[in-house]
Design a protein around this motif. Structure first.
Motif, PDB file in Angstrom:
ATOM      1  N   VAL A 225      -5.283 -19.285 -16.913  1.00 61.63           N
ATOM      2  CA  VAL A 225      -4.126 -18.479 -17.310  1.00 61.63           C
ATOM      3  C   VAL A 225      -3.236 -19.248 -18.266  1.00 61.63           C
ATOM      4  O   VAL A 225      -2.678 -20.302 -17.910  1.00 61.63           O
ATOM      5  N   PHE A 226      -3.124 -18.726 -19.486  1.00 62.14           N
ATOM      6  CA  PHE A 226      -2.109 -19.153 -20.440  1.00 62.14           C
ATOM      7  C   PHE A 226      -1.565 -17.884 -21.081  1.00 62.14           C
ATOM      8  O   PHE A 226      -1.958 -16.776 -20.711  1.00 62.14           O
ATOM      9  N   ARG A 227      -0.687 -18.015 -22.032  1.00 62.88           N
ATOM     10  CA  ARG A 227      -0.125 -16.817 -22.665  1.00 62.88           C
ATOM     11  C   ARG A 227      -1.033 -16.298 -23.771  1.00 62.88           C
ATOM     12  O   ARG A 227      -1.717 -17.057 -24.444  1.00 62.88           O
ATOM     13  N   LEU A 228      -0.984 -14.967 -23.952  1.00 64.89           N
ATOM     14  CA  LEU A 228      -1.674 -14.309 -25.055  1.00 64.89           C
ATOM     15  C   LEU A 228      -0.675 -13.942 -26.146  1.00 64.89           C
ATOM     16  O   LEU A 228       0.478 -13.615 -25.836  1.00 64.89           O
ATOM     17  N   PRO A 229      -1.077 -13.965 -27.411  1.00 67.31           N
ATOM     18  CA  PRO A 229      -0.190 -13.461 -28.461  1.00 67.31           C
ATOM     19  C   PRO A 229       0.172 -12.003 -28.177  1.00 67.31           C
ATOM     20  O   PRO A 229      -0.711 -11.204 -27.834  1.00 67.31           O
ATOM     21  N   PRO A 230       1.439 -11.610 -28.255  1.00 70.76           N
ATOM     22  CA  PRO A 230       1.866 -10.260 -27.861  1.00 70.76           C
ATOM     23  C   PRO A 230       1.091  -9.137 -28.541  1.00 70.76           C
ATOM     24  O   PRO A 230       0.711  -8.161 -27.908  1.00 70.76           O
ATOM     25  N   PRO A 286      -3.012 -28.816 -10.050  1.00 72.72           N
ATOM     26  CA  PRO A 286      -3.639 -27.947 -11.056  1.00 72.72           C
ATOM     27  C   PRO A 286      -4.244 -26.705 -10.411  1.00 72.72           C
ATOM     28  O   PRO A 286      -4.655 -26.720  -9.250  1.00 72.72           O
ATOM     29  N   MET A 287      -4.344 -25.632 -11.193  1.00 69.70           N
ATOM     30  CA  MET A 287      -4.932 -24.399 -10.696  1.00 69.70           C
ATOM     31  C   MET A 287      -6.446 -24.506 -10.514  1.00 69.70           C
ATOM     32  O   MET A 287      -7.049 -23.672  -9.854  1.00 69.70           O
ATOM     33  N   HIS A 288      -7.072 -25.525 -11.099  1.00 70.92           N
ATOM     34  CA  HIS A 288      -8.508 -25.753 -10.913  1.00 70.92           C
ATOM     35  C   HIS A 288      -8.738 -27.247 -10.775  1.00 70.92           C
ATOM     36  O   HIS A 288      -8.108 -28.051 -11.462  1.00 70.92           O
ATOM     37  N   SER A 289      -9.655 -27.618  -9.897  1.00 70.74           N
ATOM     38  CA  SER A 289      -9.832 -29.044  -9.592  1.00 70.74           C
ATOM     39  C   SER A 289     -10.633 -29.795 -10.635  1.00 70.74           C
ATOM     40  O   SER A 289     -10.534 -31.027 -10.723  1.00 70.74           O
ATOM     41  N   THR A 290     -11.434 -29.088 -11.464  1.00 71.43           N
ATOM     42  CA  THR A 290     -12.289 -29.786 -12.429  1.00 71.43           C
ATOM     43  C   THR A 290     -12.118 -29.310 -13.866  1.00 71.43           C
ATOM     44  O   THR A 290     -12.341 -30.084 -14.793  1.00 71.43           O
ATOM     45  N   ARG A 291     -11.730 -28.054 -14.090  1.00 67.44           N
ATOM     46  CA  ARG A 291     -11.605 -27.550 -15.455  1.00 67.44           C
ATOM     47  C   ARG A 291     -10.285 -27.993 -16.070  1.00 67.44           C
ATOM     48  O   ARG A 291      -9.256 -28.097 -15.394  1.00 67.44           O
ATOM     49  N   THR A 292     -10.307 -28.227 -17.371  1.00 72.53           N
ATOM     50  CA  THR A 292      -9.103 -28.527 -18.127  1.00 72.53           C
ATOM     51  C   THR A 292      -9.204 -27.847 -19.490  1.00 72.53           C
ATOM     52  O   THR A 292     -10.307 -27.680 -20.013  1.00 72.53           O
ATOM     53  N   PRO A 293      -8.075 -27.494 -20.090  1.00 72.95           N
ATOM     54  CA  PRO A 293      -6.736 -27.545 -19.501  1.00 72.95           C
ATOM     55  C   PRO A 293      -6.508 -26.350 -18.573  1.00 72.95           C
ATOM     56  O   PRO A 293      -7.117 -25.296 -18.749  1.00 72.95           O
ATOM     57  N   VAL A 294      -5.643 -26.535 -17.610  1.00 71.25           N
ATOM     58  CA  VAL A 294      -5.214 -25.446 -16.729  1.00 71.25           C
ATOM     59  C   VAL A 294      -3.734 -25.634 -16.425  1.00 71.25           C
ATOM     60  O   VAL A 294      -3.221 -26.753 -16.483  1.00 71.25           O
ATOM     61  N   PRO A 295      -3.032 -24.565 -16.098  1.00 76.08           N
ATOM     62  CA  PRO A 295      -1.640 -24.727 -15.681  1.00 76.08           C
ATOM     63  C   PRO A 295      -1.574 -25.305 -14.277  1.00 76.08           C
ATOM     64  O   PRO A 295      -2.558 -25.292 -13.532  1.00 76.08           O
ATOM     65  N   SER A 296      -0.413 -25.789 -13.912  1.00 81.53           N
ATOM     66  CA  SER A 296      -0.196 -26.177 -12.527  1.00 81.53           C
ATOM     67  C   SER A 296       0.270 -24.952 -11.744  1.00 81.53           C
ATOM     68  O   SER A 296       0.698 -23.947 -12.319  1.00 81.53           O
ATOM     69  N   GLU A 297       0.192 -25.044 -10.420  1.00 78.78           N
ATOM     70  CA  GLU A 297       0.609 -23.917  -9.588  1.00 78.78           C
ATOM     71  C   GLU A 297       2.084 -23.588  -9.783  1.00 78.78           C
ATOM     72  O   GLU A 297       2.473 -22.421  -9.888  1.00 78.78           O
TER      73      GLU A 297
END
Length: 353
Positions: A225-230, A286-297
């Motif tokens: 989860v990150f932001r999408l362009p509007p 992190p929201m995932h233990s192995t994938r990067t980048p990811v947001p934190s909780e």
């Protein structure tokens, strides 16, 4: 492993061997296997009976966008399905460096889930009978826990919150469409034949708004989860909506659509607060233990709450108790030192939006 292969061979009617572990989860074990005639199949063995029943009943409703169901052994339980092969996932391209590949993947994602909804329209009773036949029980899933579960982080529940949550839960069944359930980016393969969907363990019928909210939030229950362009966000949402109006023509009404989307964003935001807040309050991770980048909780929660307040600002004094609860969560976590959620890496050149 030997028991899984033996059971799969027996139910398929041909021997499967040379297993490759595809990972699965705490609920299931997934293997890519080779058959004696040189073909490839995927065997999925379950620890969770509910997930088995949902997937076995759900795969035939996929409209050809999921694996073909080849064999079922309810006694193990396991299923054998066609192999979709090796391909990048939607998560891979969103975390990659091509804005165009990410855009095309997102549009394909929205179009596919809209078409799955159309393909499975009118088949809800069929799915319910099939699922109950595999599990012996009907579907059961709660979006929300009890108000008391959040006493530590919401010491005094706003007046009317329980009634609003009850109403949101009821709205989650209106304008039903079939969904594989976990429609997160990593469960979508971008194959040479188009987007194909993995994981029907959460399959069932729920409101089209709950599906569409995955665009607007984005990806309500996911780690990627990150932001999408509007502008792109609106484009993707429109693609899904144009498909599902074939199932529910009322959804062409803009006022009805926007009200439904606000409720769906509220529903998923509160649901994920129940899931994440108790542990995020203790420490960030992190929201995932192995994938990067990811947001934190913590980063994701504060983004979700802020986004929900923006959605509610577009309404007419809707959900005042939910608004009060979200404002309280933002205030009580003001000391969390987290950065603003950025855009997906594939869209970093688009600037803030």
């Amino acid at each position: 492993m030997e028991k899984i292969l033996a059971a799969a061979s027996a139910v398929l009617g041909k021997r499967v061997n040379r297993p490759v572990d595809l990972g699965g989860s705490s609920r299931s074990h997934v293997l890519r296997c080779v058959t004696d005639d040189g073909g490839a199949v995927v065997v999925k063995a379950y620890r969770d009976a509910a997930g088995f029943a949902a997937e076995a009943a759900g795969l035939p409703l996929s409209g050809g966008f999921g694996p073909r169901l080849l064999a079922v052994d309810p006694s193990f339980p396991l299923i054998v399905m066609s192999d979709l092969g090796v391909a990048p996932s939607l998560a891979d391209v969103l975390l990659g460096d091509s804005a165009e590949a990410a855009r095309e993947g997102l549009l394909a994602w929205a179009r596919t889930y809209g078409r799955i909804a159309v393909a499975a329209a009118g088949r809800q009773q069929e799915w319910e009978r099939s699922r109950a036949g595999y599990s012996g029980v009907g579907a059961g899933w709660r979006l929300f826990g009890d108000i008391g579960d959040l006493e530590e982080v919401l010491p005094v529940a706003p007046s009317g919150l329980e009634d609003e949550l009850t109403a949101l839960e009821a709205s989650s069944e209106r304008y039903p469409v079939f969904s594989p359930g976990d429609i997160c980016p990593d469960n979508n393969l971008l194959t040479a034949d188009g987007l194909r969907v993995l994981d029907f363990e959460g399959a069932g019928y729920h409101s089209a708004f709950l599906e569409a909210a995955y665009v607007r939030m984005p990806f309500a229950t996911c780690w990627c989860v990150f932001r999408l362009p509007p502008g792109l966000e609106a484009e993707i949402e429109d693609v899904y909506r144009k498909e599902v109006v074939a199932v529910h023509p009322e959804l062409a009404d803009d006022e009805l659509w926007e009200a439904g989307m606000r409720k769906a964003v509220a529903t998923w935001t509160i649901h994920m607060t129940w899931v994440l807040f108790p542990r995020a309050q203790k420490r960030d991770q992190p929201m995932h233990s192995t994938r990067t980048p990811v947001p934190s909780e913590r980063q994701l929660l504060r983004y979700r709450w802020g986004r929900l307040l923006n959605e509610l600002d577009r309404g007419r004094d809707e959900l005042p108790a939910v608004r009060e609860a979200v404002q309280a969560w933002l205030e009580t976590t003001a000391e969390w030192d987290v950065a603003e959620l950025p855009h997906y890496p594939a869209f970093t050149s688009t600037g803030p939006g």
